[in-house]
Motif scaffolding. Structure first.
Motif, PDB file in Angstrom:
ATOM      1  N   PRO A 190      28.693  87.292  29.432  1.00  0.00           N
ATOM      2  CA  PRO A 190      29.169  87.666  28.087  1.00  0.00           C
ATOM      3  C   PRO A 190      30.667  87.946  28.104  1.00  0.00           C
ATOM      4  O   PRO A 190      31.184  88.611  28.998  1.00  0.00           O
ATOM      5  CB  PRO A 190      28.359  88.932  27.774  1.00  0.00           C
ATOM      6  CG  PRO A 190      27.992  89.499  29.106  1.00  0.00           C
ATOM      7  CD  PRO A 190      27.834  88.335  30.039  1.00  0.00           C
ATOM      8  N   ARG A 191      31.342  87.453  27.123  1.00  0.00           N
ATOM      9  CA  ARG A 191      32.781  87.683  26.942  1.00  0.00           C
ATOM     10  C   ARG A 191      33.002  88.126  25.495  1.00  0.00           C
ATOM     11  O   ARG A 191      32.111  88.001  24.646  1.00  0.00           O
ATOM     12  CB  ARG A 191      33.582  86.411  27.235  1.00  0.00           C
ATOM     13  CG  ARG A 191      33.333  85.812  28.611  1.00  0.00           C
ATOM     14  CD  ARG A 191      33.904  86.639  29.732  1.00  0.00           C
ATOM     15  NE  ARG A 191      33.714  86.015  31.036  1.00  0.00           N
ATOM     16  CZ  ARG A 191      34.242  86.461  32.165  1.00  0.00           C
ATOM     17  NH1 ARG A 191      35.010  87.558  32.150  1.00  0.00           N
ATOM     18  NH2 ARG A 191      34.013  85.829  33.302  1.00  0.00           N
ATOM     19  N   THR A 192      34.183  88.621  25.241  1.00  0.00           N
ATOM     20  CA  THR A 192      34.495  89.126  23.898  1.00  0.00           C
ATOM     21  C   THR A 192      35.733  88.420  23.353  1.00  0.00           C
ATOM     22  O   THR A 192      36.722  88.253  24.076  1.00  0.00           O
ATOM     23  CB  THR A 192      34.730  90.643  23.916  1.00  0.00           C
ATOM     24  OG1 THR A 192      33.559  91.295  24.398  1.00  0.00           O
ATOM     25  CG2 THR A 192      35.023  91.162  22.507  1.00  0.00           C
ATOM     26  N   VAL A 193      35.642  88.053  22.093  1.00  0.00           N
ATOM     27  CA  VAL A 193      36.815  87.550  21.367  1.00  0.00           C
ATOM     28  C   VAL A 193      37.066  88.512  20.213  1.00  0.00           C
ATOM     29  O   VAL A 193      36.162  88.789  19.417  1.00  0.00           O
ATOM     30  CB  VAL A 193      36.594  86.123  20.833  1.00  0.00           C
ATOM     31  CG1 VAL A 193      37.759  85.701  19.939  1.00  0.00           C
ATOM     32  CG2 VAL A 193      36.432  85.145  21.992  1.00  0.00           C
ATOM     33  N   ASN A 194      38.272  89.062  20.175  1.00  0.00           N
ATOM     34  CA  ASN A 194      38.642  90.030  19.135  1.00  0.00           C
ATOM     35  C   ASN A 194      39.512  89.353  18.083  1.00  0.00           C
ATOM     36  O   ASN A 194      40.381  88.528  18.407  1.00  0.00           O
ATOM     37  CB  ASN A 194      39.404  91.213  19.750  1.00  0.00           C
ATOM     38  CG  ASN A 194      38.562  91.975  20.756  1.00  0.00           C
ATOM     39  OD1 ASN A 194      37.407  92.288  20.495  1.00  0.00           O
ATOM     40  ND2 ASN A 194      39.129  92.273  21.907  1.00  0.00           N
ATOM     41  N   PHE A 195      39.274  89.736  16.844  1.00  0.00           N
ATOM     42  CA  PHE A 195      40.080  89.264  15.720  1.00  0.00           C
ATOM     43  C   PHE A 195      40.837  90.465  15.174  1.00  0.00           C
ATOM     44  O   PHE A 195      40.213  91.424  14.700  1.00  0.00           O
ATOM     45  CB  PHE A 195      39.204  88.658  14.627  1.00  0.00           C
ATOM     46  CG  PHE A 195      38.356  87.504  15.079  1.00  0.00           C
ATOM     47  CD1 PHE A 195      38.769  86.203  14.875  1.00  0.00           C
ATOM     48  CD2 PHE A 195      37.141  87.722  15.714  1.00  0.00           C
ATOM     49  CE1 PHE A 195      37.988  85.139  15.292  1.00  0.00           C
ATOM     50  CE2 PHE A 195      36.352  86.672  16.131  1.00  0.00           C
ATOM     51  CZ  PHE A 195      36.773  85.372  15.930  1.00  0.00           C
TER      52      PHE A 195
END
Length: 869
Positions: A206-211
């Motif tokens: 799992p990875r995270t992409v932040n906006f």
């Protein structure tokens, strides 16, 4: 036909009916068997010879009639692996014990490989220990298998379905769909919350992409894509920041707070050398509504004695009050000086005197007793009143000598009545004239007798009463309250919130305070507030700061006037320069070895607020000195000044532009046709980031941003779908104060563990995993026959191919006349119990009738045998 022939026919009838009963019993016994198909009976006549002249019955035979094509009712069950067929057809199954062998099954359209050729309608399949789908009779379900590598469904081979796909391969994210409404008017000063989504790399981590969102201007936004852990960034780097300035506004000079001073004067008459304090007089001073009063009584008049003593007692009462009074009182003579404890805070003061009862005393002559040969003359005086007042004076003139007694405050407590006065007068007469007369007192009667016989006494009496006028108290402010004004100055900051490293510096009295922006500030008010907080955190600075909008107000911690410089010049004649003096100044006059200082404080500023008043003070304390205006004359006098430190602060400023962080620009429409919809995506300022937008941004085209991440397993390209240009849906900007995310999904998945197996639509066999994904591993064909009722039955509710049934045809469900696969259901038997019982009654009656023929034939044979007798 002979009698023996009829018996034979009856026996055949009994045999046929017994077979029919067997069919009925089999049906009733299997009425609850899943997928069972009932067997009916067909009776066929046997004829030996039959013509128009002769008929010889041959009897009857019973043949089974199979109802394989009749649908049983479907029952819904909880097991997801139970299935039923709605319509025509059969499941292909394999005996578990023989599934290792392989055979070629000829179909109507060709051949398929199958481990065995059994067919059934019993669909109560469950996973066995080897993970085959096996029904209650032990037959494994056959199906078309999906190639685990290519995902192709092989319809040229039917094999037992075995669920071996226990792990689902992770799927790397390559698409993110975002639908949200950005607020047209975000809450001022509040950061629009970040949005984030979990994606998956090619290993299923799992990875995270932040906006990150920021409104730059009306209908213009910054979007920053942040992918922590990635070796490549969607946006990265900075650009030269926007200009920043610091400018000064109005400077308000400070003013020292001056304490209010009121002088209270006690006034009244003095009679016979005595201040006319009267028993019962009440003197009151009211400060801001709080009353401080003193009543003159016989007990305290001896300690008060004078107007000065009264002033001192009142001052002490004010100073000792609890809670403490808002003023401080000092007395000097008949005046009370009331000073505000807090400079600049005014107070209200009222005074009042309530006078006690006044008594006017008199002396009345009584009839004298004439002298005789045995005694001298006796004169008597009556004092008709009982109360005396301080200052009353009583005089008795005896033989030309005046004897007087004056009532004083000091002796009032001991001698407060007329009888006391009469006694004191008698004593004084005896002391002064005791050789010629003797005086005595009896209450309010004074008697004077000549000591010699036949001697006359010449006497008279007079009274001087204290003044009857009422005493007064008056108050006038000698120094008016002056509110302290603290020096203040406004400072305006300009710049662009969102830039990083913009430096705003204020130097206060040479001490620099700098705030460097982080890029998280939403408005200039956030920046000014941060700089103001840094100023306030330095407690050594002489100022405090407040922020509103983009403006900082710097205010001195203390109220003080701008200080001026004063000097003392000259010897013998000393001149104090300047027109004002400052609180905190110290002035010194030295004569010989003695120095006379005066320090200006809040308390005494009202007395010495000009150079002339300062010199008047020195004239009063320096021996032989005189003052005229700003000049003091005293032999050999010199002067020095220690000025108060400068109370004002100074400000300097500077500003250094920072850096604008890399970002993706979003523009929303303003025209009636495009308002609120996405009209442009700019990736010109992504810096060294990988994000790119499509060149075609015309109305209706996909509003996509493509970026690349790398988590150590090679580049992974992801397309961010923001909807369509100039179309509602996707990313919009309509009215609101908060962001509203309606959709934020991605297509990746982590590694999955087997969860369960279910039947999907159209006969598919689906394996569900705990990562939310499903995979088709096989598909169930429906096998049809031209004559399904001719199939050969085997134990376990299965059928095998027969020549009369025709060749099997493997079909997709619901094609070529094949039925549909219904999940979570089983097919009950097609036996009707009521119908079977009806047939049983008919069979029973037919059987009894055939038996009756046998007994009748037997009776007829008995008659034939009787002919011989």
């Amino acid at each position: 036909m002979s009698i023996f022939g009829s018996m034979t026919t009856a026996v055949l009838g009994l045999n046929a009916q017994s077979k029919a009963l067997g069919h009925i019993s089999d049906n009733i016994a299997n009425s609850s068997t899943i997928g069972y198909k009932r067997v009916d009976s067909a009776f066929e006549t046997m004829v030996l010879q039959s013509s128009q002249r002769l008929h010889e019955p041959g009897g009857v035979t019973a043949q089974p009639v199979f109802m394989n094509n009749i649908q049983g009712s479907l029952t819904q069950v909880q097991s997801p692996t139970n299935i039923a067929i709605q319509g025509q057809g059969f499941f292909s199954v394999t005996k578990v014990a023989t599934q290792g062998s392989s055979t070629l099954v000829q179909t109507q359209t060709g051949t398929v490989n199958s481990s065995a050729a059994f067919y059934t309608r019993a669909g109560d399949f469950e996973l066995d220990k080897s993970r085959y789908l096996v029904n209650s009779a032990g037959y494994a379900l056959n199906g078309w298998l999906v190639d685990p590598v290519t995902g192709v469904l092989h319809k040229d081979q039917v094999a037992p379905i075995q669920v071996n796909s226990l792990i689902d391969k992770p799927v790397a994210t390559n698409t993110i769909d975002l639908a949200a409404n950005l607020p047209a008017t975000p809450k001022e000063g509040e950061k629009v919350p970040d949005s984030s989504i979990q994606i998956f790399d090619s290993q299923g981590n799992p990875r995270t992409v932040n906006f990150k969102w920021r409104q730059q201007a009306d209908s213009s936004w910054r979007m920053v894509l942040d992918a922590p852990g990635s070796n490549t960034k969607p946006v990265d780097g900075t650009f030269t920041g926007n200009p920043a300035t610091v400018t000064f506004g109005q400077n308000i000079a400070g003013q020292t707070a001056v304490a209010q001073v009121n002088v209270i004067t006690i006034a009244g008459n003095n009679t016979n050398g005595q201040d006319n304090l009267r028993i019962g007089d009440t003197y009151s001073v009211k400060v801001d509504g709080t009353n401080y009063s003193l009543k003159v009584t016989a007990d305290n008049i001896g300690s008060l004695r004078t107007y000065s003593g009264l002033a001192g007692a009142l001052a002490n009462q004010i100073n000792s009050a609890s809670p403490a009074a808002s003023v401080l009182a000092t007395s000097s003579g008949q005046t009370i000086r009331v000073t505000a404890r807090e400079p600049g805070t005014p107070f209200k003061l009222n005074t009042d005197v309530v006078s006690g009862t006044n008594t006017t005393n008199t002396i009345v002559n009584q009839t004298s007793t004439a002298a005789t040969a045995s005694a001298g003359e006796i004169d008597k005086f009556q004092f008709p009143q009982t109360q005396v007042e301080v200052g009353d004076s009583f005089t008795i003139n005896v033989n030309g000598t005046a004897i007087s007694y004056t009532v004083t405050a000091a002796t009032y407590q001991s001698y407060s009545s007329v009888s006391d006065v009469v006694s004191q007068l008698a004593g004084k007469i005896n002391q002064a004239l005791g050789s010629s007369v003797t005086a005595s007192s009896a209450g309010n009667i004074l008697s004077i007798q000549a000591n010699a016989v036949n001697t006359n006494v010449t006497s008279s009496a007079t009274v001087t009463n204290s003044s009857t006028a009422v005493n007064t108290m008056s108050s006038l402010p000698s120094v008016s309250s002056v509110a302290g004004v603290r020096q203040s100055r406004t400072v305006t900051l300009t710049g662009t919130p969102g830039d990083i490293g913009t430096q705003y510096t204020l130097s206060i009295n040479g001490t620099a305070v700098t705030y460097s922006t982080t890029g998280e500030e939403m408005t200039m008010e956030d920046i000014t507030a941060a700089l103001a907080n840094k100023i306030n955190s330095n407690t050594s600075l002489p100022v405090t700061a407040t922020a509103q909008g983009g403006v900082i107000t710097v205010t001195s911690k203390t109220a003080a006037s701008p200080t001026g410089t004063n000097t003392m010049t000259g010897t013998g004649t000393v001149t104090l320069s300047g027109s004002t003096v400052d609180i905190g100044d110290t002035y010194n006059i030295t004569v010989g070895a003695t120095t006379y200082p005066l320090t200006i404080t809040n308390a005494n500023y009202g007395l010495y607020d000009t150079p002339a008043k300062v010199m008047q003070y020195f004239a009063s304390v320096v021996p032989g000195a005189t003052a005229s205006g700003n000049t003091l004359t005293a032999a050999g006098a010199t002067g020095t000044v220690v000025d108060a430190p400068a109370a004002q602060f100074t400000l300097d400023q500077s500003a250094v532009a920072g850096q604008t962080p890399a970002h993706i620009g979003l523009t929303f429409g303003k025209t009636p046709e495009t308002v609120g919809t996405l009209t442009n995506i700019s990736t010109a300022l992504v810096g060294t980031g990988s994000a790119v937008s499509a060149a075609n941004q015309s109305a209706g085209s996909a509003a996509n941003v493509t970026f690349t991440v790398d988590y150590g397993f090679g580049p992974q390209q992801i397309t961010l779908n923001l909807g369509k240009y100039q179309k509602p849906g996707g990313l919009t900007q309509y009215a609101g104060e908060e962001i509203n995310v309606t959709q934020l999904v991605q297509n990746g998945a982590p590694r999955g563990q087997f969860k369960d197996v279910v039947f999907g639509d159209n006969g598919t066999v689906m394996v569900n995993y705990d990562n939310g994904r499903s995979k088709m591993v096989a598909k169930v064909p429906i096998i049809t026959f031209n004559n399904p009722n001719a199939l050969q039955r085997e134990s376990g509710g299965v059928f095998i191919e027969s020549e009369e049934a025709g060749k099997p045809n493997f079909n997709d469900p619901e094609t070529n006349g094949a039925g549909a696969v219904v999940a979570n259901s089983v097919e009950s038997s097609n036996v009707d119990i009521a119908d079977e019982f009806t047939k049983m009654i008919v069979t029973q009656r037919s059987y009894s009738a055939n038996a009756k023929i046998v007994t009748t034939s037997d009776e007829m044979l008995q008659e034939v045998l009787g002919l011989k007798r």
